[in-house]
Design an enzyme around this catalytic site. Sequence first.
Site, mmCIF file in Angstrom:
data_model
loop_
_atom_site.group_PDB
_atom_site.id
_atom_site.type_symbol
_atom_site.label_atom_id
_atom_site.label_comp_id
_atom_site.label_asym_id
_atom_site.label_seq_id
_atom_site.Cartn_x
_atom_site.Cartn_y
_atom_site.Cartn_z
ATOM 1 N N ARG A 23 0.816 -1.233 0.000
ATOM 2 C CA ARG A 23 0.000 0.000 0.000
ATOM 3 C C ARG A 23 0.838 1.266 0.000
ATOM 4 O O ARG A 23 0.444 2.286 0.565
ATOM 5 C CB ARG A 23 -0.959 0.034 1.211
ATOM 6 N N ARG A 27 -3.212 6.785 0.930
ATOM 7 C CA ARG A 27 -3.720 8.004 1.565
ATOM 8 C C ARG A 27 -2.781 8.675 2.551
ATOM 9 O O ARG A 27 -3.024 9.802 2.953
ATOM 10 C CB ARG A 27 -5.049 7.695 2.257
ATOM 11 N N ARG A 36 -6.234 11.579 -6.095
ATOM 12 C CA ARG A 36 -7.433 10.804 -5.801
ATOM 13 C C ARG A 36 -8.678 11.699 -5.900
ATOM 14 O O ARG A 36 -9.699 11.307 -6.450
ATOM 15 C CB ARG A 36 -7.262 10.221 -4.391
ATOM 16 N N ASP A 73 -6.571 -2.708 -7.739
ATOM 17 C CA ASP A 73 -7.150 -3.361 -6.566
ATOM 18 C C ASP A 73 -7.489 -4.805 -6.911
ATOM 19 O O ASP A 73 -7.766 -5.119 -8.080
ATOM 20 C CB ASP A 73 -8.424 -2.631 -6.111
ATOM 21 N N TYR A 149 -15.062 -11.619 -0.670
ATOM 22 C CA TYR A 149 -15.722 -10.350 -1.002
ATOM 23 C C TYR A 149 -16.878 -10.562 -1.979
ATOM 24 O O TYR A 149 -17.920 -9.925 -1.877
ATOM 25 C CB TYR A 149 -14.713 -9.363 -1.609
HETATM 26 O O1 CP3 Z 1 0.168 0.489 -3.163
HETATM 27 C C1 CP3 Z 1 -0.287 -0.674 -3.316
HETATM 28 O O2 CP3 Z 1 -0.108 -1.597 -2.488
HETATM 29 C C2 CP3 Z 1 -0.975 -1.015 -4.625
HETATM 30 C C3 CP3 Z 1 -2.370 -0.906 -4.676
HETATM 31 C C4 CP3 Z 1 -3.303 -1.829 -3.902
HETATM 32 C C5 CP3 Z 1 -4.546 -1.364 -3.388
HETATM 33 N N1 CP3 Z 1 -5.240 -2.433 -2.919
HETATM 34 C C6 CP3 Z 1 -4.974 0.041 -3.424
HETATM 35 C C7 CP3 Z 1 -6.070 0.476 -2.544
HETATM 36 C C8 CP3 Z 1 -3.249 -3.197 -3.631
HETATM 37 C C9 CP3 Z 1 -2.111 -4.184 -3.898
HETATM 38 C C10 CP3 Z 1 -4.483 -3.570 -3.019
HETATM 39 C C11 CP3 Z 1 -4.815 -4.956 -2.644
HETATM 40 C C12 CP3 Z 1 -6.045 -5.224 -1.900
HETATM 41 N N2 CP3 Z 1 -7.274 -4.627 -2.032
HETATM 42 C C13 CP3 Z 1 -6.177 -6.262 -0.934
HETATM 43 C C14 CP3 Z 1 -5.115 -7.251 -0.540
HETATM 44 C C15 CP3 Z 1 -4.081 -6.668 0.326
HETATM 45 C C16 CP3 Z 1 -4.572 -6.170 1.678
HETATM 46 O O3 CP3 Z 1 -4.456 -4.963 1.903
HETATM 47 O O4 CP3 Z 1 -5.028 -6.993 2.470
HETATM 48 C C17 CP3 Z 1 -7.499 -6.231 -0.448
HETATM 49 C C18 CP3 Z 1 -8.111 -7.126 0.617
HETATM 50 C C19 CP3 Z 1 -8.187 -5.195 -1.160
HETATM 51 C C20 CP3 Z 1 -9.621 -4.805 -1.049
HETATM 52 C C21 CP3 Z 1 -9.739 -3.401 -0.580
HETATM 53 N N3 CP3 Z 1 -9.462 -2.289 -1.341
HETATM 54 C C22 CP3 Z 1 -10.173 -2.968 0.694
HETATM 55 C C23 CP3 Z 1 -10.578 -3.871 1.834
HETATM 56 C C24 CP3 Z 1 -10.146 -1.572 0.671
HETATM 57 C C25 CP3 Z 1 -10.635 -0.644 1.747
HETATM 58 C C26 CP3 Z 1 -9.689 -0.537 2.865
HETATM 59 C C27 CP3 Z 1 -8.996 0.777 2.850
HETATM 60 O O5 CP3 Z 1 -7.777 0.803 3.054
HETATM 61 O O6 CP3 Z 1 -9.697 1.792 2.643
HETATM 62 C C28 CP3 Z 1 -9.656 -1.157 -0.588
HETATM 63 C C29 CP3 Z 1 -9.437 0.233 -1.048
HETATM 64 C C30 CP3 Z 1 -8.055 0.601 -1.484
HETATM 65 N N4 CP3 Z 1 -7.263 -0.183 -2.290
HETATM 66 C C31 CP3 Z 1 -7.375 1.828 -1.210
HETATM 67 C C32 CP3 Z 1 -6.133 1.762 -1.878
HETATM 68 C C33 CP3 Z 1 -5.071 2.838 -1.934
HETATM 69 C C34 CP3 Z 1 -7.939 2.998 -0.414
HETATM 70 C C35 CP3 Z 1 -9.031 3.647 -1.191
HETATM 71 C C36 CP3 Z 1 -8.946 5.142 -1.360
HETATM 72 O O7 CP3 Z 1 -7.913 5.704 -1.753
HETATM 73 O O8 CP3 Z 1 -9.987 5.763 -1.137
#
Ligand code: CP3
Length: 345
Positions: A23, A27, A36, A73, A149
């Site tokens: 990640r 943010r 964003r 994602d 999911y």
């Molecule tokens: O920088 C990186 O790692 C690359 C991008 C990346 C994202 N999601 C961006 C993201 C990667 C590799 C993921 C993987 C992902 N997404 C996983 C597996 C890894 C983990 O973290 O467990 C899972 C379970 C998801 C599903 C997901 N996407 C969730 C549960 C959420 C909400 C949680 C949160 O942090 O808000 C997301 C949203 C998400 N994916 C964000 C980002 C940067 C935040 C959204 C935003 O910017 O508003």
Amino acid sequence: MHKPLLAVLKGDHAASPPIWMMRQAGRYLPEYREVREKAGSFLDLCFNPELAAEVTLQPLRRFGFDGAILFSDILVVPHALGQTVSFEVGEGPRLDPLGDAAGLSRLSDALEPSVVGKVYEAVARIKEQLPETTTLIGFCGAPWTVATYMVAGRGGDDQVAARLFAYRDPEGFSRLIDLIVEASISYLLGQIRAGVEVVQIFDTWAGVLPNAQFAKWTVEPIGRIAAGVKAVAPQIPVIVFPKGAGHRLSAIVADTGADAVGLDWTADPGFITHAVLPHVAVQGNVDPIALLAGGHALDHAVDTVLRSYGGGRLIFNLGHGILPPTPIAHVEQMVRRVRSWRAAQ
Ligand code: CP3
């Protein structure tokens, strides 16, 4: 050009381990929040190749990481299979839940090319601008985690809906897993054709499964994805991150063909050193809360990872994604400490 992260995955021992963060585009960075906002929704950002490339590159400019991870994602796969996916601010992902096997009829049997094409286009743009020593990492979710999911329509809740579906109707659940396996192979190969050099498979919810189901829903499908990728692209290393697997990492190492495994922050160094590190590279595993805390606690957490695994094939990382309130100065402190460390020869 020498790429330190790729070199460790291919068998090198680095005196100073390569580093990136799960990640890392996110943010906690003001420049991410700015893009964003401009993009609209989170999915709009994922499907805008120019902006997705930009946020992928942002953390490299600040911290000089050895790895860049494609900004996307894991839920792009259900979306490209025709399931409705959205991200509510502050609430996480929401999908139109499948519920049970009847829900499968609402899905296509292959990824919609116009959807994943945007992701591949982002990869190509990142590759053009990538510093020459940086390794580009693509990814997908593991079938079990993606299925949780898809079935429940959301995260949390100990993945009860998917576990219940799998107990009540193992055959129907297998069909869902098979669909995700095939889609994931095609998705990773698309990313590889566009330029990624390594792929990571995220199994965030692996830890909730009992042993028998862990073998069936985590190890076996991940092994099929790795084999499907390697059949076409044998030179591409595969990293598997089965969060919460504990000692069951042994099965991931023995039975999936992974070149590296991601460790969460609960990993037992004694076990990893004798059962995992002799066979594959390891990636991890600073507690994201220690990174949030900073100060001596962070130095101590960084040193523990370096001392525990730095004598072997280590890719320095966190044990899970960086948390949004983490100060940038703490990331800088961690990177400086890792960069100045050298393994004893
Ligand atoms: O920088 C990186 O790692 C690359 C991008 C990346 C994202 N999601 C961006 C993201 C990667 C590799 C993921 C993987 C992902 N997404 C996983 C597996 C890894 C983990 O973290 O467990 C899972 C379970 C998801 C599903 C997901 N996407 C969730 C549960 C959420 C909400 C949680 C949160 O942090 O808000 C997301 C949203 C998400 N994916 C964000 C980002 C940067 C935040 C959204 C935003 O910017 O508003």
